[in-house]
Design an enzyme around this catalytic site. Sequence first.
Site, PDB file in Angstrom:
ATOM      1  N   ASP A  18       0.852  -1.190   0.000  1.00  0.00           N
ATOM      2  CA  ASP A  18       0.000   0.000   0.000  1.00  0.00           C
ATOM      3  C   ASP A  18       0.885   1.236   0.000  1.00  0.00           C
ATOM      4  O   ASP A  18       1.028   1.952   1.009  1.00  0.00           O
ATOM      5  CB  ASP A  18      -0.924  -0.023   1.216  1.00  0.00           C
ATOM      6  CG  ASP A  18      -1.852  -1.225   1.200  1.00  0.00           C
ATOM      7  OD1 ASP A  18      -2.086  -1.786   0.111  1.00  0.00           O
ATOM      8  OD2 ASP A  18      -2.352  -1.610   2.274  1.00  0.00           O
ATOM      9  N   LYS A  40       0.460  -8.159  -1.858  1.00  0.00           N
ATOM     10  CA  LYS A  40      -0.848  -7.652  -2.261  1.00  0.00           C
ATOM     11  C   LYS A  40      -0.672  -6.338  -3.000  1.00  0.00           C
ATOM     12  O   LYS A  40       0.065  -5.442  -2.555  1.00  0.00           O
ATOM     13  CB  LYS A  40      -1.743  -7.417  -1.042  1.00  0.00           C
ATOM     14  CG  LYS A  40      -3.166  -6.983  -1.400  1.00  0.00           C
ATOM     15  CD  LYS A  40      -3.879  -6.307  -0.231  1.00  0.00           C
ATOM     16  CE  LYS A  40      -3.426  -4.872  -0.078  1.00  0.00           C
ATOM     17  NZ  LYS A  40      -4.306  -4.040   0.758  1.00  0.00           N
ATOM     18  N   ASP A  67      -5.893  -7.054  -5.237  1.00  0.00           N
ATOM     19  CA  ASP A  67      -7.041  -6.678  -4.411  1.00  0.00           C
ATOM     20  C   ASP A  67      -7.805  -5.540  -5.084  1.00  0.00           C
ATOM     21  O   ASP A  67      -7.689  -4.375  -4.712  1.00  0.00           O
ATOM     22  CB  ASP A  67      -6.541  -6.256  -3.027  1.00  0.00           C
ATOM     23  CG  ASP A  67      -7.677  -6.023  -2.048  1.00  0.00           C
ATOM     24  OD1 ASP A  67      -8.794  -6.514  -2.301  1.00  0.00           O
ATOM     25  OD2 ASP A  67      -7.449  -5.349  -1.022  1.00  0.00           O
ATOM     26  N   LYS A  69     -11.359  -5.741  -5.697  1.00  0.00           N
ATOM     27  CA  LYS A  69     -12.748  -5.704  -5.209  1.00  0.00           C
ATOM     28  C   LYS A  69     -13.723  -5.387  -6.343  1.00  0.00           C
ATOM     29  O   LYS A  69     -14.512  -4.434  -6.271  1.00  0.00           O
ATOM     30  CB  LYS A  69     -12.885  -4.697  -4.067  1.00  0.00           C
ATOM     31  CG  LYS A  69     -12.031  -5.020  -2.848  1.00  0.00           C
ATOM     32  CD  LYS A  69     -12.269  -4.026  -1.728  1.00  0.00           C
ATOM     33  CE  LYS A  69     -11.406  -4.337  -0.510  1.00  0.00           C
ATOM     34  NZ  LYS A  69      -9.963  -4.057  -0.759  1.00  0.00           N
ATOM     35  N   LEU A  71     -16.810  -5.139  -8.726  1.00  0.00           N
ATOM     36  CA  LEU A  71     -18.265  -5.152  -8.577  1.00  0.00           C
ATOM     37  C   LEU A  71     -18.862  -4.476  -9.800  1.00  0.00           C
ATOM     38  O   LEU A  71     -18.726  -3.260  -9.980  1.00  0.00           O
ATOM     39  CB  LEU A  71     -18.692  -4.429  -7.301  1.00  0.00           C
ATOM     40  CG  LEU A  71     -20.205  -4.275  -7.082  1.00  0.00           C
ATOM     41  CD1 LEU A  71     -20.877  -5.642  -7.026  1.00  0.00           C
ATOM     42  CD2 LEU A  71     -20.491  -3.481  -5.818  1.00  0.00           C
ATOM     43  N   ASN A  75     -20.835  -9.641 -17.286  1.00  0.00           N
ATOM     44  CA  ASN A  75     -19.897  -9.660 -18.410  1.00  0.00           C
ATOM     45  C   ASN A  75     -18.629  -8.882 -18.100  1.00  0.00           C
ATOM     46  O   ASN A  75     -17.510  -9.324 -18.415  1.00  0.00           O
ATOM     47  CB  ASN A  75     -20.563  -9.083 -19.661  1.00  0.00           C
ATOM     48  CG  ASN A  75     -19.648  -9.127 -20.871  1.00  0.00           C
ATOM     49  OD1 ASN A  75     -19.323 -10.186 -21.385  1.00  0.00           O
ATOM     50  ND2 ASN A  75     -19.222  -7.951 -21.327  1.00  0.00           N
ATOM     51  N   THR A  76     -18.774  -7.729 -17.460  1.00  0.00           N
ATOM     52  CA  THR A  76     -17.615  -6.908 -17.128  1.00  0.00           C
ATOM     53  C   THR A  76     -16.739  -7.602 -16.093  1.00  0.00           C
ATOM     54  O   THR A  76     -15.506  -7.560 -16.165  1.00  0.00           O
ATOM     55  CB  THR A  76     -18.067  -5.531 -16.597  1.00  0.00           C
ATOM     56  OG1 THR A  76     -18.860  -4.893 -17.606  1.00  0.00           O
ATOM     57  CG2 THR A  76     -16.883  -4.646 -16.267  1.00  0.00           C
ATOM     58  N   THR A 122     -13.019  -4.894   6.964  1.00  0.00           N
ATOM     59  CA  THR A 122     -12.615  -4.942   8.373  1.00  0.00           C
ATOM     60  C   THR A 122     -12.659  -3.574   9.045  1.00  0.00           C
ATOM     61  O   THR A 122     -12.509  -3.482  10.262  1.00  0.00           O
ATOM     62  CB  THR A 122     -11.201  -5.529   8.517  1.00  0.00           C
ATOM     63  OG1 THR A 122     -10.300  -4.816   7.666  1.00  0.00           O
ATOM     64  CG2 THR A 122     -11.192  -7.002   8.135  1.00  0.00           C
ATOM     65  N   ALA A 212       0.085  -4.901   6.175  1.00  0.00           N
ATOM     66  CA  ALA A 212       0.681  -3.806   5.394  1.00  0.00           C
ATOM     67  C   ALA A 212       1.406  -2.824   6.300  1.00  0.00           C
ATOM     68  O   ALA A 212       2.628  -2.846   6.402  1.00  0.00           O
ATOM     69  CB  ALA A 212      -0.390  -3.106   4.557  1.00  0.00           C
TER      70      ALA A 212
END
Length: 233
Positions: A18, A40, A67, A69, A71, A75-76, A122, A212
């Site tokens: 990060d 990561k 990572d 995420k 959404l 198809n995408t 989290t 991290a």
Amino acid sequence: MVQSTQAIADDRLIVGLDLPDRAAAQAMVELLGDSVSYYKIGFQLALAGGLPLVRELADAGKKVFLDMKLLDIANTVEKGVESALGLGASMLTIHAYPQVMRAAAKAAQGTDLTVLGVTVLTSMNDADLTEAGYSVTVSELVAQRARQAQEAGIGGLVASAEEAGAIRNIVGPHMALVTPGIRPAFASADDQKRIVTPADALARGASHLVVARPVLRAQNPREAVAAILAEMR
């Protein structure tokens, strides 16, 4: 050949890069050397030119947890998973919505990519879910998404170690369970609300731990990694 305790622990620790740019990430990887085998790459680094680093690390024999995420429409999501495969990622995150998980599982079928459904971040607690319009608790939503992930056929989940034991009871021993929000004994909680130590996370059923800031902010990152691995063992 049976892996040593050290090799098993090393492969289960994922250090989160990060960092603000690719150069900083490359410098950290060089500094950590052979003490870390799994990294990561998340939004911050990916959007700062860090995506090519996925292939660089994979070609160097490292594993990469991408990572992102994801959404979006099915198809995408499928196309996004295919792109992650092309980069050489070992793990990829999506949000654990049933339609999204089914699309990702379809795209990853027959490959070595482990698709991970993010249950509840989290940094969120029950009050945060209420504010977001949910009428369930964190533990209830995590359990629901764990069942849906198993039905969808994805490779694993991302969840707080606080929920790891309950998730294991639902999905059994074989799915990957990646736990962020890990804070070793020497580190502060920062902005995480549901955190545990490395040893506790493994005892509760986690398969991989993401760390991290306790590494990146340490005066000696290699020593921080060694301390975390010692806690894990």
